[in-house]
Motif scaffolding. Structure first.
Motif, PDB file in Angstrom:
ATOM      1  N   VAL A  90      -6.398  17.977 -14.417  1.00 41.21           N
ATOM      2  CA  VAL A  90      -5.819  16.407 -13.684  1.00 41.21           C
ATOM      3  C   VAL A  90      -6.704  15.027 -13.695  1.00 41.21           C
ATOM      4  O   VAL A  90      -7.840  15.687 -12.838  1.00 41.21           O
ATOM      5  N   THR A  91      -7.043  14.438 -14.537  1.00 39.75           N
ATOM      6  CA  THR A  91      -7.878  13.309 -14.130  1.00 39.75           C
ATOM      7  C   THR A  91      -7.255  11.772 -13.688  1.00 39.75           C
ATOM      8  O   THR A  91      -6.828  11.663 -14.572  1.00 39.75           O
ATOM      9  N   ILE A  92      -7.957  11.448 -12.542  1.00 39.76           N
ATOM     10  CA  ILE A  92      -7.852  10.796 -12.114  1.00 39.76           C
ATOM     11  C   ILE A  92      -8.525   9.212 -12.228  1.00 39.76           C
ATOM     12  O   ILE A  92     -10.181   9.594 -11.451  1.00 39.76           O
ATOM     13  N   HIS A  93      -8.722   7.974 -12.836  1.00 42.84           N
ATOM     14  CA  HIS A  93      -9.377   7.206 -12.920  1.00 42.84           C
ATOM     15  C   HIS A  93      -9.022   6.205 -12.721  1.00 42.84           C
ATOM     16  O   HIS A  93      -7.946   5.644 -13.018  1.00 42.84           O
TER      17      HIS A  93
ATOM     18  N   ALA B 166       0.558  -1.082  -0.471  1.00 44.40           N
ATOM     19  CA  ALA B 166      -0.047  -0.014   0.393  1.00 44.40           C
ATOM     20  C   ALA B 166       0.847   1.189   0.112  1.00 44.40           C
ATOM     21  O   ALA B 166       0.758   2.251  -0.535  1.00 44.40           O
ATOM     22  N   ALA B 167       2.012   1.251   0.503  1.00 40.62           N
ATOM     23  CA  ALA B 167       2.687   2.511   0.405  1.00 40.62           C
ATOM     24  C   ALA B 167       3.383   2.473  -0.569  1.00 40.62           C
ATOM     25  O   ALA B 167       3.893   3.678  -0.853  1.00 40.62           O
ATOM     26  N   LEU B 168       3.870   1.693  -1.659  1.00 40.08           N
ATOM     27  CA  LEU B 168       4.700   1.367  -2.621  1.00 40.08           C
ATOM     28  C   LEU B 168       4.003   2.469  -3.907  1.00 40.08           C
ATOM     29  O   LEU B 168       3.817   2.808  -4.530  1.00 40.08           O
ATOM     30  N   ILE B 169       2.332   1.741  -3.482  1.00 41.98           N
ATOM     31  CA  ILE B 169       1.357   2.197  -4.211  1.00 41.98           C
ATOM     32  C   ILE B 169       0.689   3.455  -3.990  1.00 41.98           C
ATOM     33  O   ILE B 169       0.871   4.539  -5.508  1.00 41.98           O
ATOM     34  N   LEU B 170       1.025   3.842  -2.801  1.00 45.46           N
ATOM     35  CA  LEU B 170       0.370   5.270  -3.071  1.00 45.46           C
ATOM     36  C   LEU B 170       1.395   6.488  -3.002  1.00 45.46           C
ATOM     37  O   LEU B 170       0.852   6.979  -3.537  1.00 45.46           O
ATOM     38  N   ARG B 171       2.618   5.808  -3.142  1.00 49.20           N
ATOM     39  CA  ARG B 171       3.957   6.555  -3.573  1.00 49.20           C
ATOM     40  C   ARG B 171       3.783   6.937  -5.017  1.00 49.20           C
ATOM     41  O   ARG B 171       3.651   7.774  -5.946  1.00 49.20           O
ATOM     42  N   MET B 172       3.145   5.954  -5.537  1.00 50.90           N
ATOM     43  CA  MET B 172       3.192   5.764  -7.446  1.00 50.90           C
ATOM     44  C   MET B 172       2.153   7.130  -8.045  1.00 50.90           C
ATOM     45  O   MET B 172       2.572   7.746  -8.288  1.00 50.90           O
ATOM     46  N   VAL B 173       1.293   6.342  -6.954  1.00 51.84           N
ATOM     47  CA  VAL B 173      -0.172   7.472  -7.083  1.00 51.84           C
ATOM     48  C   VAL B 173       0.416   9.429  -7.299  1.00 51.84           C
ATOM     49  O   VAL B 173       0.230   9.535  -7.892  1.00 51.84           O
ATOM     50  N   THR B 174       1.174   8.884  -5.715  1.00 54.13           N
ATOM     51  CA  THR B 174       1.157  10.166  -5.432  1.00 54.13           C
ATOM     52  C   THR B 174       2.186  11.493  -6.291  1.00 54.13           C
ATOM     53  O   THR B 174       2.397  12.102  -7.134  1.00 54.13           O
ATOM     54  N   ASN B 175       3.116  10.800  -7.011  1.00 56.09           N
ATOM     55  CA  ASN B 175       4.215  10.774  -8.165  1.00 56.09           C
ATOM     56  C   ASN B 175       2.811  10.769  -8.650  1.00 56.09           C
ATOM     57  O   ASN B 175       4.099  11.997  -9.705  1.00 56.09           O
ATOM     58  N   LEU B 176       2.795  10.225  -9.941  1.00 60.32           N
ATOM     59  CA  LEU B 176       1.540  10.600 -11.301  1.00 60.32           C
ATOM     60  C   LEU B 176       1.098  11.272 -10.719  1.00 60.32           C
ATOM     61  O   LEU B 176       1.072  12.425 -11.677  1.00 60.32           O
ATOM     62  N   VAL B 177       0.284  11.793  -9.930  1.00 59.68           N
ATOM     63  CA  VAL B 177      -1.037  12.812  -9.511  1.00 59.68           C
ATOM     64  C   VAL B 177       0.740  14.437 -10.267  1.00 59.68           C
ATOM     65  O   VAL B 177       0.313  15.380 -10.426  1.00 59.68           O
ATOM     66  N   GLN B 178       1.251  14.445  -8.570  1.00 63.26           N
ATOM     67  CA  GLN B 178       2.056  15.426  -8.955  1.00 63.26           C
ATOM     68  C   GLN B 178       2.993  15.933  -9.891  1.00 63.26           C
ATOM     69  O   GLN B 178       2.047  17.026 -11.205  1.00 63.26           O
TER      70      GLN B 178
END
Length: 375
Positions: free
Chosen positions: A281-284, A256-268
Motif C-alpha cells: 500500500v502506497t500513500i503519497h 482534522a478529525a474528519l480528514i484523519l478518518r477519511m485517510v484511515t478509511n482509505l488505508v484500511q
C-alpha cells in the motif's frame, strides 16, 4: 407568511400599460393645443380674415369653436385609448407572465412533494428562460438528494435491524434453553453489539460530513497520512502488507478529525482489499498549484470498471473484491470518504490498476502557503 390581499402582477402591468397609453395620448393632445390651437385668435371670423389676409386664405371659425369641435373628439379618443390599453395590456401581460405561471405551478407541485415535474421552457434564452432552467436544475438536484436520502435511510434501517434481530434471536434461544453455554452467548452478543455500535458511529460520521457542521483549520495531509499509517501498522503487519508513505507537505483547510478518518478509511480499505499476503500500500501526498493531493494505491485482485460507481454508495461493499472476515466492514468506508471529500469541496477519483488493485486520488483545495514560490 400572511399578507393582505392586493392587486395581481398581471393587473398591475395592465394598469401600467393603460396608464402609459393614456399619458401618451394626453401628451399628444397637449402638443396639438400648444403648437396648433393656441395660435388661432379668439376673434370673429371677419377679423381673422382681415388680420391674416396675407398669410391665411380663409379661416371660417375662431379658437372657441375649434375647441367645441375638438374636445368631444379628444374625449372619445382618450376613452378608446383607455379601453385599448386595458384590453391590450391584459393580453400582453398574460403572455409576458405565462412563464412565471408555469414556474409557479412547478413550485406548487414541488411543495406538495412531487419533485419529478420539470418546466422545460422553450424559446430563446431570456430572463424567464434562465429562471426556469435554474429552477429545473434545482428540482433535479433536490429530487436526486431526496431519493438518495430515502435509499440511505432504507439501507440504514435494514443494516441496523440485522444486528438487533440477531441479538433478539440469541436472547430468545437462551431464554428457552437455560443449559446453553453462557460464555458463548455473551461472546456472540458482544460481537453483534460491537458491529451495531460501529455502524451507528459510521452513520453519525457520514451525517456530520454531509451537514458540513465542523470547524475548519489548517491541515497537513502528509502528517495525517503518517498518523493513519501508524494506527493501521499492526493490521498491515498481521496481513504481511507493506505500507509506504511518500511525498511532501500538502496543506489544506478543513476538519482534522474528519480528514484523519477519511485517510484511515482509505488505508484500511487498501489493506483489507489486498492480496492475501505480500501486498503493498502506497500513500503519497503532494502540493499542486491550486490543490493538495492524496493518493492511496494498493495491490490486489483486478477491480471491474463497472464496479467503481458502486464503491462510494452507502452499504455497497463491493462483493467482488476480496476482504477478510476480521474486517467485514459496515459498507460505509468509501461512502464516508466520499462524503468527507465533498464536505471539503474536493474531488474523489477511483482508478483500477492494470495489474490489480485500486488507485484512489483525492484533491482538496490547497492554501496559498502550500504552493507559493520561495524568494
Amino acid at each position: 407568511m400572511n399578507r393582505r390581499p392586493g392587486l395581481s402582477a398581471r393587473l398591475k402591468l395592465t394598469l401600467s400599460y393603460a396608464g402609459f397609453l393614456l399619458l401618451a395620448g394626453a401628451l399628444l393632445l397637449a402638443v396639438v393645443w400648444v403648437f396648433v390651437l393656441r395660435w388661432v385668435p379668439d376673434d370673429d371670423p371677419g377679423s381673422i380674415r382681415r388680420k391674416f389676409a396675407g398669410a391665411i386664405i380663409i379661416v371660417g371659425t375662431n379658437r372657441t369653436e375649434l375647441l367645441r369641435g375638438f374636445a368631444p373628439a379628444a374625449a372619445t379618443a382618450m376613452a378608446f385609448l383607455l379601453l385599448f390599453g386595458l384590453l391590450g395590456g391584459w393580453i400582453l401581460a398574460g403572455r409576458m407572465l405565462a412563464p412565471l405561471t408555469r414556474i409557479a405551478d412547478a413550485a406548487r407541485m414541488a411543495s406538495n412533494g412531487s419533485l419529478s415535474h420539470r418546466i422545460r421552457l422553450q424559446g430563446r434564452r431570456d430572463e424567464f428562460r434562465e429562471l426556469a432552467d435554474v429552477f429545473d436544475t434545482m428540482l433535479e438536484q433536490l429530487h436526486s438528494h431526496v431519493t438518495e436520502q430515502q435509499r440511505f435511510a432504507a439501507n440504514a434501517s435494514h443494516e441496523l435491524r440485522t444486528p438487533l434481530a440477531i441479538s433478539q434471536a440469541l436472547l430468545d434461544a437462551a431464554r428457552h434453553d437455560p443449559t446453553r453455554d453462557q460464555g458463548e452467548l455473551i461472546e456472540r452478543l458482544h460481537t453483534v453489539n460491537t458491529r451495531a455500535i460501529d455502524l451507528t458511529e459510521a452513520l453519525l460520521l457520514l451525517s456530520r460530513g454531509n451537514s458540513r457542521s465542523f470547524t475548519r483549520e489548517p491541515v497537513d495531509l502528509s502528517l495525517i497520512a503518517e498518523e493513519a499509517t501508524e494506527t493501521l501498522l499492526p493490521l498491515a503487519e498481521k496481513r504481511q502488507i507493506t505500507l509506504n508513505v511518500t511525498g511532501e507537505k500538502a496543506q489544506t483547510v478543513g476538519s482534522a478529525a474528519l480528514i484523519l478518518r477519511m485517510v484511515t478509511n482509505l488505508v484500511q480499505n487498501a489493506i483489507v482489499h489486498n492480496l492475501p499476503t505480500g501486498g503493498t500500500v502506497t500513500i503519497h501526498t503532494e502540493a499542486q498549484h491550486d490543490a493538495s493531493v492524496l493518493r492511496v494505491e494498493n495491490t490486489g485482485h483486478r477491480v471491474p470498471p463497472e464496479l467503481l460507481p458502486t464503491l462510494t454508495e452507502p452499504f455497497q461493499r463491493g462483493t467482488q473484491r476480496i476482504r477478510t472476515d476480521e474486517h467485514p466492514g459496515v459498507g460505509l468506508g468509501l461512502a464516508i470518504v466520499h462524503s468527507i471529500v465533498r464536505a471539503h469541496d474536493g474531488t474523489l477519483d477511483l482508478t483500477p490498476r492494470p495489474t490489480g488493485g485500486l488507485l484512489v486520488t483525492i484533491r482538496l483545495p490547497g492554501t496559498p502557503q502550500a504552493w507559493a514560490p520561495g524568494p
